[in-house]
Design a protein around this motif. Structure first.
Motif, PDB file in Angstrom:
ATOM      1  N   LEU A 188       0.758  -1.288   0.062  1.00  0.00           N
ATOM      2  CA  LEU A 188      -0.117  -0.010   0.050  1.00  0.00           C
ATOM      3  C   LEU A 188       0.768   1.472  -0.047  1.00  0.00           C
ATOM      4  O   LEU A 188       0.348   2.297  -0.456  1.00  0.00           O
ATOM      5  N   ALA A 189       1.996   1.347   0.590  1.00  0.00           N
ATOM      6  CA  ALA A 189       3.043   2.335   0.660  1.00  0.00           C
ATOM      7  C   ALA A 189       3.482   2.449  -0.800  1.00  0.00           C
ATOM      8  O   ALA A 189       3.991   3.694  -1.154  1.00  0.00           O
ATOM      9  N   TYR A 196      -4.208   9.883  -0.164  1.00  0.00           N
ATOM     10  CA  TYR A 196      -4.759   8.553   0.439  1.00  0.00           C
ATOM     11  C   TYR A 196      -3.970   8.317   1.898  1.00  0.00           C
ATOM     12  O   TYR A 196      -2.928   8.905   2.130  1.00  0.00           O
ATOM     13  N   GLU A 197      -4.803   7.841   2.953  1.00  0.00           N
ATOM     14  CA  GLU A 197      -4.262   7.569   4.084  1.00  0.00           C
ATOM     15  C   GLU A 197      -4.554   6.039   4.224  1.00  0.00           C
ATOM     16  O   GLU A 197      -5.356   5.332   3.340  1.00  0.00           O
ATOM     17  N   VAL A 198      -3.838   5.445   5.189  1.00  0.00           N
ATOM     18  CA  VAL A 198      -4.020   3.695   5.385  1.00  0.00           C
ATOM     19  C   VAL A 198      -4.240   3.760   7.085  1.00  0.00           C
ATOM     20  O   VAL A 198      -3.324   4.161   7.752  1.00  0.00           O
ATOM     21  N   LEU A 199      -5.400   2.843   7.259  1.00  0.00           N
ATOM     22  CA  LEU A 199      -5.550   2.803   8.695  1.00  0.00           C
ATOM     23  C   LEU A 199      -5.594   1.231   8.955  1.00  0.00           C
ATOM     24  O   LEU A 199      -6.427   0.483   8.387  1.00  0.00           O
ATOM     25  N   ILE A 200      -4.689   0.736   9.806  1.00  0.00           N
ATOM     26  CA  ILE A 200      -4.769  -0.755  10.085  1.00  0.00           C
ATOM     27  C   ILE A 200      -5.391  -0.771  11.366  1.00  0.00           C
ATOM     28  O   ILE A 200      -5.026  -0.284  12.446  1.00  0.00           O
ATOM     29  N   VAL A 201      -6.511  -1.414  11.352  1.00  0.00           N
ATOM     30  CA  VAL A 201      -7.460  -1.848  12.450  1.00  0.00           C
ATOM     31  C   VAL A 201      -7.387  -3.083  13.101  1.00  0.00           C
ATOM     32  O   VAL A 201      -7.859  -4.186  12.535  1.00  0.00           O
ATOM     33  N   ASP A 202      -6.419  -3.220  14.111  1.00  0.00           N
ATOM     34  CA  ASP A 202      -6.436  -4.592  14.905  1.00  0.00           C
ATOM     35  C   ASP A 202      -7.338  -4.746  15.842  1.00  0.00           C
ATOM     36  O   ASP A 202      -7.559  -3.844  16.708  1.00  0.00           O
ATOM     37  N   LEU A 214       2.548  -3.892  14.803  1.00  0.00           N
ATOM     38  CA  LEU A 214       1.984  -3.151  13.718  1.00  0.00           C
ATOM     39  C   LEU A 214       2.464  -1.732  13.784  1.00  0.00           C
ATOM     40  O   LEU A 214       2.296  -0.867  13.015  1.00  0.00           O
ATOM     41  N   GLU A 215       2.284  -0.985  15.039  1.00  0.00           N
ATOM     42  CA  GLU A 215       2.734   0.362  15.338  1.00  0.00           C
ATOM     43  C   GLU A 215       4.028   0.777  14.764  1.00  0.00           C
ATOM     44  O   GLU A 215       4.129   1.752  14.156  1.00  0.00           O
ATOM     45  N   LEU A 221       6.664   3.481   7.938  1.00  0.00           N
ATOM     46  CA  LEU A 221       5.965   3.835   6.324  1.00  0.00           C
ATOM     47  C   LEU A 221       5.813   5.183   6.616  1.00  0.00           C
ATOM     48  O   LEU A 221       5.163   5.685   5.290  1.00  0.00           O
ATOM     49  N   GLY A 222       5.387   5.934   7.302  1.00  0.00           N
ATOM     50  CA  GLY A 222       5.333   7.244   7.505  1.00  0.00           C
ATOM     51  C   GLY A 222       4.041   7.742   7.852  1.00  0.00           C
ATOM     52  O   GLY A 222       3.308   6.993   8.413  1.00  0.00           O
ATOM     53  N   PRO A 223       3.537   9.147   7.677  1.00  0.00           N
ATOM     54  CA  PRO A 223       2.436   9.599   8.230  1.00  0.00           C
ATOM     55  C   PRO A 223       1.084   9.143   7.716  1.00  0.00           C
ATOM     56  O   PRO A 223       0.077   9.478   8.202  1.00  0.00           O
TER      57      PRO A 223
END
Length: 766
Positions: A188-189, A196-202, A214-215, A221-223
């Motif tokens: 995704l990067a 765009y943004e990426v939210l990883i929801v654990d 994951l954090e 990978l950046g902001p």
């Protein structure tokens, strides 16, 4: 005439389908004149065969006229299909309707006791629904293979200058291997899209050492990347996604859902976002694809099974703006998602459920048949079985909640319901289609009970086992199998062997689907299937143990078919054996594929965890056991209930059936008794063994040669039996006959039949 019309229609159906298998995918133009010529050719080919079999030229002509007019109607309606598809569809519909009419008449007008009639009516209902579902699959297959004009087929969207709205990509995760998620986030990067943004929801991962890395990955990978961890959060995946919506960038207009095991193509957003320049576009879906499908037959057939939906079902649905949002590799407009109230947390297939509510609002959807990412398939058959259970359970949940919105009259009840008739059709039969496996199991139960009572020489009869009842369903089964293999080969570009493996991979999951259908009806809360745990370290034994129910059902079907034929060898029990062998093979496929999956399991070396309330397979199967025991009890009770003492008046409406000899040799059926006694002496072209042919709608075969004697069995018009003796009254002849297919003997009144062969030499039976 009905039965001959049915056989003739089945003949046209077979010829039409066989010609479609040859030319259906090759003829790439639609022409009304060609279609009419193709229709006439199929009808004439069937008529040529019919003339030299059961004859009746006038009936053939009248039936042909009806068939031609019916075919013209579908030629006009299906202008985007080629001639083979139009003709095959019209003949399929006509044959199906005729058989349902025949089965109804046989069920409604057969003299039965009350309990037998209820069972016969239930069987007729199951049979009719199954045939309608087979029609739905036929339409879907012809729609994608024989379609020559597509109206919504898009493989690439044109870029829209200066249109680059903010996209929030959400990656739900639960107890996922860290290396798998790392690859997803790194892909995704690399997206070629600036906004765009990426939210990883654990979601509720219990072990901190699993989710804490994951954090760190997100920081690397950046902001653009943000990690959200939820503890004790309700709603499972849909609950986590609803929370993620509240955490998206306020400027985000589009939300994308990406499974945690997907590696995404860099052009994913750049290629799909332009679709949302249309303000009515609510969601866009692309195919799910997989990168781990090679190396063994289980993996490859499973992969082809997934591809079938995206290569056959979705293109057909897309033509009518009736696709589903498949949960990953799709984009959805944020404002629309908020308008429908977000993801429903009661449904374990929240993606498909949300797409129905969106289309109900009148929005548009789009399917682009181009894969933009690859994920991981279940590691073994056990995982595949659990996944199919979850999908089916969610489908039944949707059907339970929204069935009223899918009825043809729904817009009259709810003016806000903007679903088109086609959308309601696809969503309704998409849900009902899961029940095919339930009906398949019930059909297997009926066959096993029939074989059991046949072996016990029991007089139980729910519905007459006529020649037509045996032949026409067998024709349907054979032709639909051929159709399924044809569309698999055509759309998936696979060999015949792989098509057969893929077909059996589908059917091997029938037990899991059956359990999910039943649980979906009786239980509201979403559950996942928990298979039996192995008590040994043997992986092979565990593979068998997780399919113990399928194995048991398959073995029962095979043994019932074998013993039924061995104990009473005739063409009817042979047909029963073949049907039971087919049914048994569908369930035996489960342990076979479970064993084949061991190679993949070893190579992948991973396990899958499920979220939700567990449902033990033994507990889920209790309803099937109860229903089976109830069927056996009722069948046994039927033997003690009296049949009608006299033939009721409605029995005259029973359809006149044809024997195999009449179908193949052109024998005619006498519609009434024309002489007061039997015809004596051999008839040219027949055997010298005396035979009786029933000439009335139905006749009781009795224990003694008199009308008030106990009835043994009911015979029907056109049924032929062997005469082994006679009474001593030539003015009132009774024939002592062999009970067909069951054995034993009974008395048939001579005035209800005609005879062939020399009856003078028959012994007088006292």
């Amino acid at each position: 005439m009905l039965v001959r019309f049915l056989y003739l229609s089945a003949l046209w159906f077979a010829i039409g389908l066989l010609s479609t298998l040859i030319a259906g995918s090759r003829l790439r133009r639609s022409d009304s004149v060609l279609s009419m010529l193709w229709l006439a050719g199929v009808i004439l080919a069937g008529n040529f065969i019919a003339i030299f079999t059961f004859g009746r030229i006038l009936e053939i002509f009248l039936s042909s006229m009806i068939a031609f007019v019916f075919g013209l109607y579908w030629i006009v309606r299906l202008r985007d299909w080629n001639a083979p598809g139009q003709v095959t569809w019209s003949m399929t519909v006509m044959t199906t309707v005729l058989f349902i009419i025949y089965a109804f008449m046989l069920t409604a007008f057969t003299p039965l006791n009350a309990l037998s009639f209820i069972f016969a009516l239930v069987f007729f209902s199951i049979e009719s629904i199954t045939l309608v579902l087979a029609l739905v699959h036929m339409h879907e297959s012809l729609d994608v293979v024989c379609r020559v004009r597509w109206h919504r087929l898009i493989t690439r969207l044109e870029p829209v200058p200066d249109y680059q709205p903010m996209v929030s990509l959400q990656v739900p995760a639960y107890n996922e291997p860290i290396e798998v998620v790392r690859k997803t986030l790194h892909s995704l990067a690399q997206l070629n899209y600036p906004n765009y943004e990426v939210l990883i929801v654990d979601n509720n991962t219990p072990a901190e050492e699993t989710w804490r890395p994951l954090e760190e990955i997100c920081r690397e990978l950046g902001p653009r990347f943000h990690c959200l961890h939820l503890d004790h959060w309700p709603g499972y995946k849909s609950g986590a996604l609803n929370f993620a919506v509240t955490q998206t960038d306020p400027q985000a207009e589009i939300i994308g859902i990406i499974d945690a095991d997907y590696e995404v193509d860099p052009d994913f957003l750049r290629e799909l976002v332009p679709a949302f320049a249309n303000p009515q576009m609510a969601f866009v879906q692309t195919p799910q694809d997989y990168r781990d499908h090679q190396g063994d037959i289980f993996s490859e057939s499973t992969y082809r099974g997934y591809k079938y939906f995206f290569e056959v079902s979705m293109p057909s649905r897309n033509e009518r703006n009736a696709i589903i949002f498949a949960g990953t590799m799709g984009l959805i407009r944020k404002s629309v998602l908020e308008e429908i109230g977000g993801w429903d947390e009661w449904c374990i297939t929240e993606d498909a459920e949300a797409s129905l509510r969106i289309l109900k609002k009148g929005y548009e959807s789009l399917y682009i048949n181009r894969a933009f990412g690859t994920g991981l398939m279940p590691f073994n058959f056990e995982g595949l079985k659990k996944q199919r259970f979850r999908w089916c359970f969610g489908g039944i949940q949707i059907l339970k909640k929204h069935w009223e919105s899918l009825m043809p009259w729904a817009h009259l009840v709810d003016p806000d319901n903007r679903l088109t008739l086609a959308q309601r059709y696809y969503y309704l039969f998409g849900g009902l289609g899961w029940f095919s496996d339930v009906f398949n199991l019930l059909f297997a139960c009926f066959l096993v009970l029939g074989a059991l009572f046949n072996m016990l020489s029991s007089p139980v009869q729910v519905r007459p086992l006529t020649t037509t009842v045996l032949i026409i369903p067998a024709v349907f089964l054979l032709l639909h199998i051929m159709r399924f293999l044809w569309v698999l080969r055509n759309r998936l570009r696979i060999s015949l062997g792989m098509a057969v493996a893929t077909m059996y991979n589908f059917f091997s999951l029938g037990w899991a689907v059956t359990l999910a259908c039943i649980q979906g009806l009786v239980q509201k809360e979403g559950v996942f299937l928990r298979t039996p745990k192995s008590k040994t370290a043997s992986r092979a034994w565990h593979a068998i143990q997780v399919t113990e129910w399928e194995t048991a059902i398959g073995v029962i079907c095979l043994l019932a078919g074998l013993f039924s034929f061995v104990t009473d060898q005739n063409w009817r029990t042979f047909s029963l054996m073949l049907l039971l062998f087919w049914q048994g093979s569908l369930y035996i496929a489960a342990p076979v594929f479970s064993l084949l999956s061991l190679k993949r399991e070893t190579a992948m070396g991973a396990t899958v965890t499920e979220q939700g309330k567990p449902m033990l397979e033994e507990l889920a199967a209790r309803w099937v056991i109860v229903i089976s025991m109830l069927m056996i009890a009722v069948f046994s009770l039927i033997t003690f209930l009296p049949s009608p003492a006299n033939l009721p008046g409605y029995s005259r409406f029973l359809p006149i059936d044809l024997s195999p000899q009449q179908i193949l040799k052109g024998s005619q059926i006498t519609s009434a008794v024309t002489t007061p006694g039997p015809t004596v002496g051999p008839t040219p072209g027949t055997t010298t063994t005396p035979k009786a042919n029933v000439t009335v709608e139905s006749a009781n075969c009795r224990a003694k040669p008199r009308g008030n004697a106990e009835k043994i069995i009911i015979l029907y018009r056109g049924q032929e039996v062997e005469i082994v003796g006679r009474n001593d009254d030539p003015r009132n002849p009774w024939w002592y006959i062999t009970v067909p297919d069951v054995g034993g003997n009974c008395w048939l009144w001579g005035l209800t039949s005609t005879t062939t062969g020399n009856v003078d030499t028959l012994p007088v039976v006292k």
